[in-house]
Design a protein around this motif. Structure first.
Motif, short mmCIF file in Angstrom:
data_model
loop_
_atom_site.label_atom_id
_atom_site.label_comp_id
_atom_site.label_asym_id
_atom_site.label_seq_id
_atom_site.Cartn_x
_atom_site.Cartn_y
_atom_site.Cartn_z
N VAL A 142 0.87 -1.19 -0.05
CA VAL A 142 -0.06 -0.06 0.02
C VAL A 142 0.78 1.30 -0.08
N HIS A 143 1.92 1.04 0.74
CA HIS A 143 2.75 2.37 1.07
C HIS A 143 3.51 2.79 -0.48
N ASP A 144 3.93 1.59 -0.94
CA ASP A 144 4.64 1.83 -2.27
C ASP A 144 3.88 2.35 -3.31
N LEU A 145 2.47 2.02 -3.24
CA LEU A 145 1.76 2.45 -4.40
C LEU A 145 1.00 3.78 -4.14
N THR A 146 1.35 4.12 -2.95
CA THR A 146 0.52 5.50 -2.56
C THR A 146 1.76 6.56 -2.39
N VAL A 147 2.89 6.16 -2.27
CA VAL A 147 3.99 7.10 -2.12
C VAL A 147 4.14 8.29 -3.03
N THR A 148 3.96 7.99 -4.12
CA THR A 148 4.06 8.99 -5.08
C THR A 148 2.82 10.01 -5.31
N ALA A 149 1.78 9.72 -4.51
CA ALA A 149 0.73 10.56 -4.61
C ALA A 149 0.58 11.50 -3.41
N GLY A 150 1.86 11.37 -2.50
CA GLY A 150 1.91 12.18 -1.31
C GLY A 150 0.92 11.68 -0.31
N GLU A 151 0.59 12.60 0.66
CA GLU A 151 -0.11 12.30 1.88
C GLU A 151 -1.53 11.74 1.31
N GLY A 152 -2.07 10.63 1.99
CA GLY A 152 -3.35 10.39 1.81
C GLY A 152 -4.29 10.87 2.62
N ASN A 153 -5.30 11.60 1.99
CA ASN A 153 -6.25 12.78 2.42
C ASN A 153 -7.71 12.34 1.69
N VAL A 154 -8.53 13.15 2.28
CA VAL A 154 -9.84 12.92 1.52
C VAL A 154 -9.85 13.21 -0.04
N GLU A 155 -9.24 14.44 -0.18
CA GLU A 155 -9.11 14.85 -1.79
C GLU A 155 -8.74 13.58 -2.50
N THR A 156 -7.89 12.93 -2.06
CA THR A 156 -7.30 11.69 -2.70
C THR A 156 -8.40 10.60 -3.06
N MET A 157 -9.33 10.49 -1.91
CA MET A 157 -10.57 9.54 -2.16
C MET A 157 -11.29 10.17 -3.13
#
Length: 256
Positions: free
Chosen positions: A83-98
């Protein structure tokens, strides 16, 4: 300045799952000449965030099949790393991401990309001729169950992969529904049904069944219910943290 709402680990994994869905179906759109003017750029964007969509979703389905949905502290270290490897490029996981992935899924549905892919897969089963598919001219290929009354036939490799991908998706979300007591009257039965089907060689009947299964999942709003429940739990946890902090501050003031 308001604080951005951070996603939980479970919510972030759902984001990755949905990115995988978008990467996969825009990739198939490119392959079958669907929306050629935009499909390549869409695929490049989503696949940059989810480079192995089939592998990730089927892996998540297998974990859910084995009894884990990564919703608590029992999530394995390799899952956390993935999960970390696939999300690290998008930066911080926040509601805007969802919100971003949900907007992407709405666009995919509005353009009927998934329907066009299904139609293209069926066309290629009958013929090896590659012709672009116009989503605006598609028949209603999901609503009819007539195929269930015909003899089952084997699927091509691409069709089998599509069935396996969607079965894994259904197992993942029904596992979470069961674990969180969402649609309690049917969640366990649906989960077991898809687990049982997942170990079999997919046929044309399975291709029809997964479409009906996805339709049911969406009609019941399972993903939205899980999101609302997760947000509620996160908010409760935050309130508890605030109350504890206030209590500590009050104790400090009393000492002075």
């Amino acid at each position: 300045m308001t604080r951005r709402m951070i996603l939980s680990k479970e919510e972030m994994e759902e984001v990755v799952m949905k990115r995988c869905w978008l990467a996969r179906y825009w990739g198939l759109a490119v392959q079958y000449g669907i929306y050629p003017d935009i499909s390549m750029s869409k695929h490049e964007y989503w696949s940059s965030l989810a480079p192995l969509p089939f592998e990730y979703v089927t892996s998540a389905g297998q974990r859910a099949k084995n009894g884990s949905d990564n919703s608590g502290s029992n999530g394995s270290e390799d899952v956390d790393k993935l999960v970390h490897d696939l999300t690290v490029t998008a930066g911080e996981g926040n509601v805007e991401t969802m919100l971003s992935v949900d907007k992407g899924l709405q666009e995919l549905a509005f353009l009927k990309v998934e329907d066009a892919v299904l139609f293209a897969l069926a066309q290629h089963r009958r013929s090896n001729v590659s012709e672009p598919v116009d989503p605006g001219l598609l028949p209603d290929i999901k609503s009819s169950g007539d195929e269930k009354f015909t003899e089952a036939f084997d699927l091509r490799k691409e069709e089998e992969e599509d069935v396996l991908f969607k079965q894994a998706w259904l197992i993942y979300f029904w596992r979470r529904a069961k674990n969180h007591n969402v649609e309690e009257d049917i969640a366990e039965e649906r989960l077991q049904m898809w687990i049982d089907r997942h170990g079999q060689q997919p046929t044309s009947h399975d291709a029809v069944d997964v479409e009906q299964g996805l339709h049911e999942l969406r009609k019941l709003g399972i993903e939205q219910l899980l999101w609302e429940l997760s947000r509620h739990k996160v908010n409760i946890a935050k309130d508890e943290e605030v109350n504890i902090a206030k209590g500590d501050l009050s104790d400090g003031e009393d000492l002075t």
